[in-house]
Design an enzyme around this catalytic site. Structure first.
Site, PDB file in Angstrom:
ATOM      1  N   PHE A 181      -0.077  10.685  -7.325  1.00 29.98           N
ATOM      2  CA  PHE A 181       1.043   9.749  -6.930  1.00 29.98           C
ATOM      3  C   PHE A 181       0.014   8.736  -7.041  1.00 29.98           C
ATOM      4  O   PHE A 181      -0.528   8.744  -6.422  1.00 29.98           O
ATOM      5  CB  PHE A 181       1.620   9.619  -6.334  1.00 29.98           C
ATOM      6  CG  PHE A 181       2.770  10.693  -6.265  1.00 29.98           C
ATOM      7  CD1 PHE A 181       3.545  10.809  -7.555  1.00 29.98           C
ATOM      8  CD2 PHE A 181       4.018  11.912  -5.533  1.00 29.98           C
ATOM      9  CE1 PHE A 181       5.098  11.995  -8.524  1.00 29.98           C
ATOM     10  CE2 PHE A 181       4.721  12.481  -6.328  1.00 29.98           C
ATOM     11  CZ  PHE A 181       5.456  12.072  -7.116  1.00 29.98           C
ATOM     12  N   GLU A 182       1.105   7.602  -7.681  1.00 30.46           N
ATOM     13  CA  GLU A 182       0.079   6.238  -6.731  1.00 30.46           C
ATOM     14  C   GLU A 182      -0.739   5.074  -7.504  1.00 30.46           C
ATOM     15  O   GLU A 182      -1.397   5.158  -6.723  1.00 30.46           O
ATOM     16  CB  GLU A 182       1.262   6.187  -6.329  1.00 30.46           C
ATOM     17  CG  GLU A 182       2.623   6.178  -5.318  1.00 30.46           C
ATOM     18  CD  GLU A 182       4.246   5.578  -6.422  1.00 30.46           C
ATOM     19  OE1 GLU A 182       4.127   4.810  -7.263  1.00 30.46           O
ATOM     20  OE2 GLU A 182       5.168   5.875  -6.098  1.00 30.46           O
ATOM     21  N   GLY A 183      -1.228   5.890  -8.855  1.00 35.14           N
ATOM     22  CA  GLY A 183      -2.512   6.031  -8.761  1.00 35.14           C
ATOM     23  C   GLY A 183      -3.387   6.955  -7.867  1.00 35.14           C
ATOM     24  O   GLY A 183      -3.290   6.628  -6.596  1.00 35.14           O
ATOM     25  N   ARG A 239       2.307   3.075  -3.052  1.00 35.50           N
ATOM     26  CA  ARG A 239       1.502   3.395  -2.164  1.00 35.50           C
ATOM     27  C   ARG A 239       1.518   3.816  -0.618  1.00 35.50           C
ATOM     28  O   ARG A 239       1.391   5.054   0.274  1.00 35.50           O
ATOM     29  CB  ARG A 239      -0.391   2.549  -2.380  1.00 35.50           C
ATOM     30  CG  ARG A 239      -0.784   3.607  -4.062  1.00 35.50           C
ATOM     31  CD  ARG A 239      -1.425   2.114  -4.115  1.00 35.50           C
ATOM     32  NE  ARG A 239      -1.837   2.174  -5.788  1.00 35.50           N
ATOM     33  CZ  ARG A 239      -2.297   1.326  -6.914  1.00 35.50           C
ATOM     34  NH1 ARG A 239      -2.377   0.497  -6.607  1.00 35.50           N
ATOM     35  NH2 ARG A 239      -2.822   2.057  -8.118  1.00 35.50           N
TER      36      ARG A 239
END
Length: 590
Positions: free
Chosen positions: A400-402, A262
Site C-alpha cells: 500500500f501507499e508505495g 503513508r
C-alpha cells in the site's frame, strides 16, 4: 513544539526532547477523542465483525454513516465545511484506534485520508462547499483512484486520458483504475488522468456520472471485509469545475496525499501492533503445556518483550511525526487562493519522515503478527483466532501507499535533493566529518543514565554521513541507479529516526516522572538503541564493501570500527523484565 524543524534534519542535527511530541503529552481532549473512537468500535463494529468480513456493503455504509454522526470521519475537515478541524495528533489517535476494526478500519482510512484530503488541501472554495460536508458526515463515501492495471509504483505511467470537449465545458475521461478501496459503494472518486495524454491531472468524479461503472470484487488474501474493485471510465463527461487544482499539477496532489497516506498507514500499523500484543500475551497466559502456561517459558517471554519494544518505538515515531506535521500545517489558511501551494509545501516538508514511518510501521506489524501466530502455535493457523486474520491483513501494508522498496529509494533521494537545493547542509556536514575522522577518538566511559545510548545515536548519524558522503563522491549523479546503496542509506536513516524517537520520548518521561517510574521505557530504549546500532554498523560495513576495495576499504573499516565502539548491555535480563510486565498486564505496556 517550538520552532519548525526542517524535514530530514534529524539525521545531521541533535534534537532536544522538549521539541518532540510524544504519546505521553496527549491532552484530556485528545484522550477523550481516542476513547470515543474505542467505544464506537467496541459497541458498533466488533459485534458486526463477521458480517463486515463477509463484505456486507449495506452494513459497512451504515456504520460509516454512524461514525460520521459521531464526528469520527471529520477530524481533518476544517470547521467551516462542517468538520472538526482537529490537529494531526488527534486525527492520528482516531486512525490508530480504528485499526482494531480490521477491514472496516481500512474503509474508514481510505475515506477520511486519501479520499477526502485531496479536496481539503487542493479543492476550490466551491468544491469544498459542495463535497466536504457530506464527506465529513458520511452521507457520501470517497475513494482514491491512482493505480492502473499497468501502472502501480510507476504512477505517472497512467494511461487514463482526459480530453477537453469542443465547447470547453467538460473533460472526457477514459480508462480503468485498479485495486480501488471502497469502490463498490463510494459516491466520490478522486481520479488521476492525463489531459491530452501528457499533463497528469486530478478530477473529482461522481458515481452517478454517465459512463462510470464498477468492476467485480477482487478476491484478496486479507482485508476481506473491505471493497476492492476496478473503476471503469467510458467517455465520462466531467465538468471542468471538477478539475482539482490545475491541469498538470496532479503529481503534486498524488505524491503529497500519498505522504499523508503513508503516515496514517503507520498509525494503523501501530494500533494493530498493540492489538497483536494483547492477543498474544493473553493466549500465552491461557495456553498450558507441560503443566504450565507457555508465558512462563523464556523464549515465549523473549518474543513478547521484543514485540512490546518495537511497538514502543513505533508509538514514539508516529506521534513525533504527527507533531512535526502539525507544526508544518498550523498556519495554512484553507480559505486562501494559494491554499493548494501552501498545503503541498507543508506536507512535502516531512515526506521523508512519512516514508520512514510507513516502512518501519508496516515491517513492525509484520514482525509482531508473525510472532503472534508463532505464540499461538497451531491455533494461530486457524481462522477462528483473530491472530490468523491479523497475519493476513498485515501483509498488504508493505505494498500500500508505495511499496517499501519505492519508499526506501525515496528516503535518501528526498534528502539528497533537499541538500542540492540548499535546504540542508548535508554535504558540508559530511565534509566536516571527513576532517574530524582523521583524529577521531571514541568516548570510552559513560556515567549518566542513557548517556551511552545518546552517544551511540550521535555516532550512528556520523556513520550515515560517512557512508552517504562516500556514495555521493563516488557515484555523483549516478547514485540514483545504485539502489542497494540507497536502500542501505534508507535503512540507516530509519533505524536512527526510530532509535532517536524512543530515546527522546524516554528522556522526556524521565524528566516528568523520574527514573523509577519509567524503568520499563528505559530498558526498552536501551535494548532498541543497542540492537539498531548493530544493524546500522552492519549496513555501513556492507556499503563500504560495495564501494571500496583494498587498502582504502581497510582504512574506512578502521574508521567505522572507531565510530561503532560500544559496551554491550545485558539484553537478556532487560527483556525478562519487560516480558514480566507485558504478561502481567496482558497488553502493550510503556
Amino acid at each position: 513544539m517550538d520552532e519548525k524543524k526542517v524535514g530530514g534534519s534529524f539525521i545531521i542535527d541533535d534534537v532536544d526532547y522538549d521539541s518532540v511530541v510524544t504519546p505521553d503529552d496527549f491532552t484530556q481532549e485528545q484522550r477523550m477523542i481516542a476513547e470515543t473512537t474505542k467505544d464506537f468500535i467496541d459497541g458498533e463494529i466488533l459485534p458486526q465483525d463477521e458480517a463486515i468480513e463477509s463484505l456486507n456493503y449495506d452494513l459497512t455504509v451504515n456504520l460509516l454513516q454512524k461514525a460520521g454522526e459521531l464526528g469520527l470521519l471529520s477530524a481533518d475537515v476544517p470547521e467551516q465545511y462542517e468538520g472538526l478541524g482537529l490537529d494531526k495528533v488527534s486525527s492520528t489517535l482516531i486512525s490508530e484506534r480504528f485499526s482494531k476494526a480490521s477491514s472496516f478500519g481500512l474503509s474508514v482510512g481510505a475515506h477520511v485520508g486519501i479520499g477526502t484530503l485531496p479536496i481539503v488541501y487542493f479543492g476550490t472554495e466551491e468544491q469544498k462547499k459542495k463535497y466536504l460536508p457530506p464527506l465529513a458526515s458520511g452521507r457520501k463515501i470517497a475513494a482514491y483512484c491512482l493505480t492502473e492495471p499497468s501502472s502501480g509504483s510507476d504512477a505517472l505511467g497512467a494511461k487514463t486520458t482526459a480530453t477537453l470537449s469542443e465547447d470547453g465545458k467538460h473533460y472526457i475521461l477514459n480508462g480503468t483504475k485498479q485495486f480501488i478501496t471502497n469502490a463498490a459503494f463510494a459516491d466520490i472518486f478522486i481520479v488521476y488522468a492525463k489531459v491530452n495524454g501528457t499533463d497528469f491531472s486530478t478530477f473529482i468524479i461522481e458515481r452517478t456520472m454517465e459512463g462510470v461503472s464498477i468492476g467485480p470484487e477482487e478476491k484478496k488474501m486479507g482485508i476481506k471485509g473491505s471493497s476492492t474493485c476496478p473503476l471503469i471510465l467510458e467517455d465520462v463527461k466531467v465538468p471542468t469545475e471538477n478539475l482539482l487544482w490545475e491541469v498538470g499539477k496532479g503529481h503534486l496532489i498524488a505524491f503529497n496525499i500519498l505522504n499523508i497516506g503513508r503516515f496514517k498507514l503507520a498509525a494503523g500499523c501501530l494500533g494493530a501492533s498493540k492489538d497483536t500484543i494483547e492477543l498474544a500475551s493473553a493466549y500465552a497466559n491461557e495456553r498450558v503445556q507441560f503443566k504450565q502456561p507457555i508465558s512462563s517459558f523464556a523464549l515465549v517471554r523473549k518474543k513478547l518483550a521484543e514485540m512490546n519494544i518495537r511497538a514502543y518505538v513505533l508509538d514514539s515515531m508516529v506521534y513525533r511525526t504527527a507533531g512535526l506535521i502539525d507544526s508544518s500545517m498550523k498556519d495554512i489558511d484553507f480559505n486562501s487562493s494559494d491554499a493548494g501551494v501552501a498545503s503541498a509545501k507543508a506536507i512535502a516538508e516531512y515526506a521523508l519522515e512519512c516514508s520512514i514511518n510507513k516502512v518501519f510501521g508496516s515491517e513492525t506489524l509484520d514482525f509482531l503478527a508473525d510472532e503472534g501466530v508463532q505464540i499461538h502455535g497451531g491455533y494461530g493457523f486457524i481462522n477462528e483466532y483473530k491472530i490468523e486474520r491479523l497475519y493476513r491483513d498485515s501483509r498488504i501494508n508493505r505494498i500500500f501507499e508505495g511499496t517499501n522498496e519505492i519508499n526506501r529509494l525515496l528516503i535518501p533521494g528526498t534528502l539528497f535533493k533537499r541538500a542540492m537545493k540548499g535546504d540542508l547542509p548535508l554535504m558540508q556536514k559530511a565534509q566536516k566529518l571527513q576532517e574530524e575522522l582523521l583524529t577521531f577518538i571514541p568516548q570510552r566511559t559513560f556515567e549518566g543514565l542513557l548517556e551511552q545510548e545518546q552517544y551511540m545515536i550521535k555516532m550512528a548519524k556520523k556513520m550515515f554521513l560517512m557512508i552517504g558522503g562516500i556514495a555521493v563522491q563516488k557515484y555523483q549523479e549516478e547514485l540514483e541507479t545504485e539502489q542497494e546503496i540507497l536502500s542501505h542509506l534508507a535503512d540507516i536513516m530509519i533505524q536512527v529516526y526510530a532509535a532517536e524517537s524512543a530515546f527522546l520520548r524516554t528522556k522526556k518521561l524521565i524528566a516528568k516522572q523520574g527514573e523509577e517510574k519509567v524503568a520499563n521505557a528505559i530498558a526498552m530504549t536501551q535494548i532498541f538503541v543497542h540492537e539498531s546500532f548493530e544493524t546500522i554498523e552492519s549496513l555501513a560495513k556492507d556499503s563500504l564493501a560495495a564501494m571500496e576495495s583494498g587498502d582504502m576499504l581497510k582504512a574506512q573499516l578502521s574508521v567505522l570500527k572507531k565510530l561503532a565502539r560500544r559496551t554491550p548491555i545485558n539484553t537478556v535480563v532487560l527483556k525478562r523484565q519487560i516480558a514480566e510486565r507485558v504478561i502481567s498486564a496482558e497488553k502493550y505496556v510503556v
